[in-house]
Design an enzyme around this catalytic site. Structure first.
Site, PDB file in Angstrom:
ATOM      1  CG  HIS A 115       0.516   2.757  12.578  1.00 12.18           C
ATOM      2  ND1 HIS A 115      -0.733   2.170  12.791  1.00 12.18           N
ATOM      3  CD2 HIS A 115       0.812   2.512  11.289  1.00 12.18           C
ATOM      4  CE1 HIS A 115      -1.149   1.596  11.675  1.00 12.18           C
ATOM      5  NE2 HIS A 115      -0.213   1.790  10.742  1.00 12.18           N
TER       6      HIS A 115
ATOM      7  CG  ASP B 220       2.927   0.192   7.952  1.00 11.37           C
ATOM      8  OD1 ASP B 220       2.595  -0.518   6.986  1.00 11.37           O
ATOM      9  OD2 ASP B 220       2.111   0.598   8.807  1.00 11.37           O
TER      10      ASP B 220
ATOM     11  CG  HIS C 152      -0.348  -0.024   2.547  1.00 10.27           C
ATOM     12  ND1 HIS C 152       0.105   1.117   3.186  1.00 10.27           N
ATOM     13  CD2 HIS C 152      -0.119  -1.043   3.410  1.00 10.27           C
ATOM     14  CE1 HIS C 152       0.581   0.799   4.383  1.00 10.27           C
ATOM     15  NE2 HIS C 152       0.464  -0.509   4.541  1.00 10.27           N
TER      16      HIS C 152
ATOM     17  CD  GLU D 197       1.138  -4.015   5.564  1.00 10.34           C
ATOM     18  OE1 GLU D 197       1.917  -3.300   6.242  1.00 10.34           O
ATOM     19  OE2 GLU D 197      -0.005  -3.653   5.233  1.00 10.34           O
TER      20      GLU D 197
ATOM     21  CD  GLU E 198      -3.178  -1.557   5.040  1.00 12.76           C
ATOM     22  OE1 GLU E 198      -3.208  -2.589   5.738  1.00 12.76           O
ATOM     23  OE2 GLU E 198      -2.681  -0.474   5.451  1.00 12.76           O
ATOM     24  CD  GLU E 199      -1.601   2.090   7.465  1.00 11.42           C
ATOM     25  OE1 GLU E 199      -2.407   1.700   8.328  1.00 11.42           O
ATOM     26  OE2 GLU E 199      -0.408   1.759   7.445  1.00 11.42           O
TER      27      GLU E 199
ATOM     28  CG  ASP F  74      -2.572   4.026   2.565  1.00 15.69           C
ATOM     29  OD1 ASP F  74      -2.147   2.988   2.002  1.00 15.69           O
ATOM     30  OD2 ASP F  74      -3.473   4.005   3.419  1.00 15.69           O
TER      31      ASP F  74
END
Length: 383
Positions: free
Chosen positions: A356, A112, A80, A169, A144-145, A82
């Site tokens: 994150h 990530d 992903h 991932e 995705e997030e 994003d």
């Protein structure tokens, strides 16, 4: 005539410098097109056939499918584009500038998982379409997030089609072939407000929610007694009561109350069946109360994923990485690729502990091993 992509370092730097945050909060949400456009430029220069596919409901965001070679099988390297938003003021490094320090590359998305694209392109460097017996496909998704809308759009499109897939991932170079699912539901009770001095003047939604919480905890216990998978660190499904709000003043009977829950099912537990059971049990709990019950999806949910240990992609990844496949609690786009007919694993160079977080980083020592694993997968499934 093909054009080589920039160096690995320069690709990483350009990807990190391109903001692509997705969020359910509009003030943080941005387009992913700067990242998609970079990937399209580099991959088309390498001879890939590149398609940029805007999302139906968010045309300022897009998926990308880039294909090298032809054939009915092949390998997808997916990720992903994003990132989550960042905590302003808590980073020691500029989140949008690739910074090398302490044997690490710092930057938002290094782990990530925008960094994976640079490593995948580096692994594909030098392969030519004419050398491949099966196609190599690089897949880049949006949102995705936040909403998983990019992956959903691919399922509706029915593409890409391949036999095997790797999603990069952060797994610490260890293959993952199973993860839990997730659903998030909002439960709203509407009653009747009134003066607190006389309960007959109203119907308390807050007291009704007390009954709902009791029923949810009972259901959680039953689910955990019935479902168990020892592959997971937390081997049972979890149900979290994450948010509650009701009423506006101590001297008013609460007329409305909201509860948000998070449920993480194991492989084999179907989301629609769980939702139906939830609504049935809460309806029965509140029967005759006079309260109005509304259960709504906070997002569409992501099913659990499981790819059999006997699948060729699992066994090859185990051989190349030197680690047995494992199960994790976090969700990915893997179930959507499985629905498209691919045996899918999750395997990337980052660590989920970095995801994150302020000062997200990718350890330099992970880069060469990851590129080597990807090259080995390409050779196994495309040549």
């Amino acid at each position: 005539m093909t054009t080589p992509p920039p160096s690995l370092h320069d690709m990483l730097a350009a990807l990190i410098a391109a903001p692509s945050m997705s969020s359910v909060s509009p003030e943080f949400d941005t387009s992913n097109r700067p990242v998609i456009d970079l990937l399209a430029l580099w991959l088309s220069g390498m001879g890939f056939q590149v398609e940029v596919l805007p999302l139906p409901s968010q045309p300022h965001k897009a998926n990308l499918i880039a294909t090298l070679g032809q054939g009915p099988g092949g390998l997808v390297l997916a990720g992903h584009t994003d990132t989550v938003p960042y905590d302003e003021g808590r980073w020691n490094h500029d989140p949008f500038r690739l910074t090398e320090a302490d044997g690490r590359y710092y930057g938002l998305g290094t782990s990530d998982m925008k960094g994976f694209f640079a490593l995948a392109i580096e692994a594909a460097r030098g392969f030519q379409a004419g050398d491949l017996k099966q196609p190599l496909i690089l897949l880049a998704t949006a949102d995705e997030e936040s909403s998983m809308e990019g992956a959903q759009a691919l399922v509706e499109l029915g593409r890409p089609r391949a036999r095997h897939a790797v999603i990069g991932e952060p797994t610490g170079l260890r293959p993952v072939n199973a993860h839990k699912g997730i659903l998030m539901e909002g439960i709203r009770l509407t009653g009747r407000s009134g003066h607190s001095s006389d309960p007959s003047l109203g119907n308390s939604a807050l007291e009704g929610m007390h009954k709902v919480i009791g029923e949810l905890l009972t259901w959680r216990g039953e689910l955990q007694a019935r479902h168990r998978d020892p592959r997971f660190t937390v081997p049972v499904p979890t149900l979290n009561l994450g948010h509650i709000h009701g009423g506006d003043n101590p001297n008013r009977i609460c007329g409305q109350c909201d509860l948000h829950i998070d449920l993480r099912p194991l492989p084999g537990m179907e989301l629609d069946e769980l939702r139906a059971t939830l609504e049935q049990r809460l309806g029965e709990t509140l029967a005759g109360s006079g309260l109005h019950l509304e259960v709504r999806r906070l997002f569409h949910g992501t099913p659990a994923m499981h790819t059999p240990a006997t699948a060729a992609i699992v066994q090859t990844a185990e051989q190349l990485s030197g680690h047995s496949a494992q199960a994790v609690a976090f969700c990915t786009e893997g179930p959507y690729l499985n629905r498209l007919g691919m045996d899918t694993i999750i395997l990337g160079p980052g660590d989920i502990a970095q995801a994150h977080q302020p000062d997200e980083y990718l350890a330099l020592e992970r880069i060469d091993p990851m590129v080597g694993i990807l090259k080995g997968l390409i050779q196994r499934f495309c040549l």
